[in-house]
Design an enzyme around this catalytic site. Structure first.
Site, PDB file in Angstrom:
ATOM      1  N   ARG A 375       0.635  -1.299  -0.437  1.00  0.00           N
ATOM      2  CA  ARG A 375      -0.330  -0.072   0.022  1.00  0.00           C
ATOM      3  C   ARG A 375       0.841   0.991   0.320  1.00  0.00           C
ATOM      4  O   ARG A 375       0.360   2.108  -0.414  1.00  0.00           O
ATOM      5  CB  ARG A 375      -0.687   0.067   1.238  1.00  0.00           C
ATOM      6  CG  ARG A 375      -2.312  -0.905   1.418  1.00  0.00           C
ATOM      7  CD  ARG A 375      -3.004  -0.118   1.969  1.00  0.00           C
ATOM      8  NE  ARG A 375      -4.045  -1.463   2.396  1.00  0.00           N
ATOM      9  CZ  ARG A 375      -5.054  -0.726   1.710  1.00  0.00           C
ATOM     10  NH1 ARG A 375      -5.979   0.315   0.700  1.00  0.00           N
ATOM     11  NH2 ARG A 375      -6.182  -2.224   1.295  1.00  0.00           N
ATOM     12  N   GLU A 419     -10.468  -1.560  -5.069  1.00  0.00           N
ATOM     13  CA  GLU A 419     -10.055  -0.345  -4.291  1.00  0.00           C
ATOM     14  C   GLU A 419      -8.681  -0.429  -5.164  1.00  0.00           C
ATOM     15  O   GLU A 419      -8.656   0.659  -4.516  1.00  0.00           O
ATOM     16  CB  GLU A 419     -10.224  -0.969  -2.670  1.00  0.00           C
ATOM     17  CG  GLU A 419      -8.691  -0.392  -1.554  1.00  0.00           C
ATOM     18  CD  GLU A 419      -9.072  -1.249  -0.256  1.00  0.00           C
ATOM     19  OE1 GLU A 419      -8.457   0.084   0.912  1.00  0.00           O
ATOM     20  OE2 GLU A 419      -9.190  -2.229  -0.037  1.00  0.00           O
ATOM     21  N   HIS A 690     -19.950  -6.046   1.666  1.00  0.00           N
ATOM     22  CA  HIS A 690     -18.846  -6.556   0.565  1.00  0.00           C
ATOM     23  C   HIS A 690     -18.950  -6.390  -0.755  1.00  0.00           C
ATOM     24  O   HIS A 690     -19.804  -6.419  -1.512  1.00  0.00           O
ATOM     25  CB  HIS A 690     -19.568  -7.797   0.589  1.00  0.00           C
ATOM     26  CG  HIS A 690     -19.846  -9.278   2.581  1.00  0.00           C
ATOM     27  ND1 HIS A 690     -18.297  -9.316   2.732  1.00  0.00           N
ATOM     28  CD2 HIS A 690     -20.696  -9.208   3.119  1.00  0.00           C
ATOM     29  CE1 HIS A 690     -18.220  -9.855   3.965  1.00  0.00           C
ATOM     30  NE2 HIS A 690     -19.894  -9.939   4.068  1.00  0.00           N
TER      31      HIS A 690
END
Length: 724
Positions: A375, A419, A690
């Site tokens: 990340r 994401e 979800h």
């Protein structure tokens, strides 16, 4: 004979746009005589007889006044069974002596005429239909000897006939009419090169002629063709030659539309969609795509269709204007599936198994393109992986993408992937990098012509967008439509510049206005030179050789605007866009991509910008004890619909991993709301989601205030929280 004709007594003369209609004692005789001359020999182009709404109205008045309806039927049968007479009739351009080459059709007056005639008497209507049937059967040989689009005007006159939209009508006539028009699009009837050249000239002439029609007439024609096509689909509920022929006829109008320079004079591309066709499950897109690719590979030409054996050679992919983005998305998916199957065979790993004294190699398919990233170093890791794959394993791009964030548990079922895309897009467009400039008024990004980033950064963005397409992930990218048009190799103009930068665009529109209204453009003190600032330094660029010394005046103002538009949209960002496009086409360099135009590609990448939460409410499903009338669900929809646009987008991101709606709108999102906790719930738990399943896990909060507070907190702090 002529001597007998000269002795007839003239009852009345009716002057119209192209002729004077003379009514004798037996009023149909003059027209009949002229019609025989017109259809009897090759001199039909030199001695035309024309009719228009005024002449037809007069014929109807005389017939009704005298009661001679049978003779009116006879005259109509003569007129509407003659290509020669119809080819000169109902012109949009008035000329005293002859039909001008670019004369269109006055479809409005034609429609009024049909309505008038059809209300007179069934016998008159039947005569009209009989004449049209005759012309449909016999005009094929007439067309084969013509070399001018004006000789096919009669088709457009007949196709407007209102009864063609009557479900009980004999639609064999429509098929015959389309056969006639399409005979000019058939290069397979003979092997004579001269004939093929003449047919190609006639096709080009037809398209050029349609370009001259006014916008309203072209729209009326397209609506009629689409209405006929839709009626056939609903009537037959199967694919056959009727439908295929209509698509091929609409192609003439589409190709003409694309040649019109002024965007304001074009039919909008959405008007060519036929959603009844694409939603009726009549098209086997997989077979259509395979046949299209086979045809392209064998002939290296995707525009020509074999008119013989039409059902075997026709492909809808050859006429993409009829398909909406949803249908084209399906073709993309099919191409992707076939590519993945092929690459799975080509790139399989193998292991050795001993059998009967021999080692047998068995394949181990690797169906996923797995990216492991950190990340905190997201862009650097992604750049390294993409560069390596592009060099050594380019087929990996065509596999399903899976993302693994180092040090984090969880299996990527779609939510982690969404994401990842959102995070890397935010970083590339963020202030840390100077790849793009942001326009506050349009809220769009454009390539920074003075960017210090190397080509790899722009190439990476192109690859990321391509991967988003092939993995079905909508991206929150705020490019103006011009970027997508450039990816599709479409020509850009002043309207595209205005779309991105209204201030700059309108200033150039003012230059054009000055030159067109007679104001002296020299008063604006402009030269063929653009001045810009980079790194605090003022620089200039000549738009043409020695441009800084060439003054803009009324004679060269349009050329100046064209050069300046090209500099802003193309020349100044050439290196940045070239790298970006190279990365994009590295992933999306497939045949199905060619089906899209720029505005459709934009929807494919970023989704539908319209957020219709009423449609979402109608299609949402409920689980865990929830239903549409549950008190907590009613509170939920009150809160969601009260959100401003920004919070609605955040809710979508929280629930689905994307700010945008699918191509077909939020009604097709497939949202599921599942109850968690007690009913009612009075604890501190926040909603979770979800994103890979578009599922919202919602506690049954008991009051509007609590529901508002919990939902707002959840969507405000959703990144990396509550997403699974």
């Amino acid at each position: 004979d002529d001597s007998k004709e000269s002795s007839k007594r003239v009852l009345k003369a009716c002057p119209s746009a192209f002729c004077t209609l003379v009514l004798t004692k037996t009023f149909e005789h003059a027209v009949l005589h002229a019609g025989k001359r017109l259809n009897g020999n090759s001199q039909l182009a030199t001695t035309p007889v024309y009719v228009d709404e005024k002449a037809m109205n007069y014929l109807c008045e005389v017939a009704l006044g005298t009661g001679k309806l049978a003779k009116l039927a006879s005259v109509l049968q003569t007129i509407f069974s003659s290509p020669s007479i119809l080819n000169g009739s109902f012109p949009s351009t008035r000329n005293m002596y002859h039909l001008l080459p670019d004369t269109g059709l006055d479809l409005e007056s034609l429609q009024r005429m049909y309505r008038r005639v059809l209300t007179i008497d069934p016998k008159v209507t039947n005569a009209l239909i009989k004449a049209m049937t005759h012309i449909g059967k016999t005009s094929g040989r007439f067309v084969r000897h013509q070399h001018d689009a004006l000789t096919l005007r009669y088709y457009f006159i007949l196709i407007i006939f209102p009864e063609l939209l009557n479900a009980s009508f004999n639609h064999h006539l429509t098929s015959m009419l389309n056969d006639t028009l399409l005979s000019v699009n058939n290069n397979n009837n003979n092997n004579n090169n001269n004939n093929e050249e003449e047919e190609e000239e006639l096709r080009i002439d037809m398209i050029h002629w349609l370009c001259q029609w006014d916008l309203l007439s072209r729209r009326l024609l397209l609506q009629r063709l689409q209405d006929c096509l839709t009626m056939f689909i609903e009537l037959k509920e199967k694919m056959d030659g009727y439908i295929l022929r209509f698509v091929m006829v609409i192609d003439f109008l589409w190709r003409a539309n694309q040649k019109i320079d002024n965007v304001q004079d074009r039919l909008h591309f959405k008007e060519f969609y036929n959603r009844t066709l694409t939603r009726a499950n009549l098209i086997d897109f997989r077979s259509d795509y395979i046949r299209w690719m086979s045809h392209n590979n064998n002939n290296n030409n995707n525009n020509k269709q074999s008119y013989n054996n039409l059902n075997k050679t026709f492909t809808f992919c050859s006429y993409p204007f009829i398909l909406d983005p949803v249908a084209k998305r399906e073709v993309i998916n099919i191409e992707q599936q076939l590519s993945r199957q092929q690459h799975a065979i080509d790139d399989s790993l193998h292991f050795s198994v001993p059998f009967g004294g021999f080692n047998i190699l068995l394949p181990i398919p690797q169906p996923y393109f797995v990216m492991r990233v950190r990340r905190q170093y997201l862009l650097q890791d992604t750049m390294a992986i993409i560069t390596n794959v592009a060099t050594d394993k380019p087929n990996e791009f065509f596999k399903e993408l899976k993302i693994v964030f180092n040090g984090e548990e969880g299996v990527d079922q779609g939510g982690v992937r969404k994401e990842f895309f959102q995070l890397i897009i935010d970083e590339l467009f963020g202030p840390k990098y100077d790849c793009f400039i942001y326009n506050e008024s349009t809220r769009t990004h454009w390539f920074n012509p003075n960017s210090l980033e190397d080509e790899n950064t722009f190439r990476l963005l192109g690859v990321i967008i391509g991967l988003g397409i092939y993995n079905g992930v909508l991206l929150d990218i705020t490019f103006p439509t011009a970027v997508y048009k450039k990816l599709c190799d479409e020509k850009l103009g002043l309207h595209d510049l205005t779309d991105w930068d209204p201030v700059l665009g309108k200033s150039l529109e003012e230059v054009v206005h000055w030159s067109e209204c007679g104001k002296d453009t020299r008063d604006l003190c402009l030269t063929f030179c653009v001045v810009y600032q980079t790194s605090g330094e003022i620089k200039s660029h000549d738009l043409i050789s020695n441009g800084s010394s060439i003054e803009v005046n009324n004679e060269n103002a349009l050329a100046y605007v064209e050069k300046l538009v090209d500099w802003h949209l193309n020349e100044s960002i050439a290196s940045q866009f070239k790298s970006f496009a190279k990365g994009f086409h590295r992933v999306v360099g497939r045949s199905a991509f060619g089906l899209f135009i720029g505005e459709e590609l934009e929807k494919l990448i970023v989704g539908n910008p319209v957020l219709d939460f009423d449609a979402l409410e109608v299609t949402t499903k409920y689980e865990g004890g929830y239903h549409s009338e549950h008190p907590a669900i009613r509170l939920f929809w009150r809160v969601i619909k009260s959100f401003d646009e920004e919070n609605k987008k955040k809710f979508l991101l929280f629930t689905t991993g994307s700010y945008r709606a699918p191509l077909r709108g939020l009604g097709k999102l497939g949202l599921v709301i599942h109850r968690v906790g007690s009913d009612p719930y009075d604890g501190e738990m926040l909603p979770t989601s979800h994103t890979c399943f578009n599922a919202l896990m919602l506690p049954a909060y008991s009051t509007l205030e609590i529901m508002q507070e919990k939902l707002t907190r959840a969507i405000q702090y959703s990144q990396g929280f509550g997403l699974q």
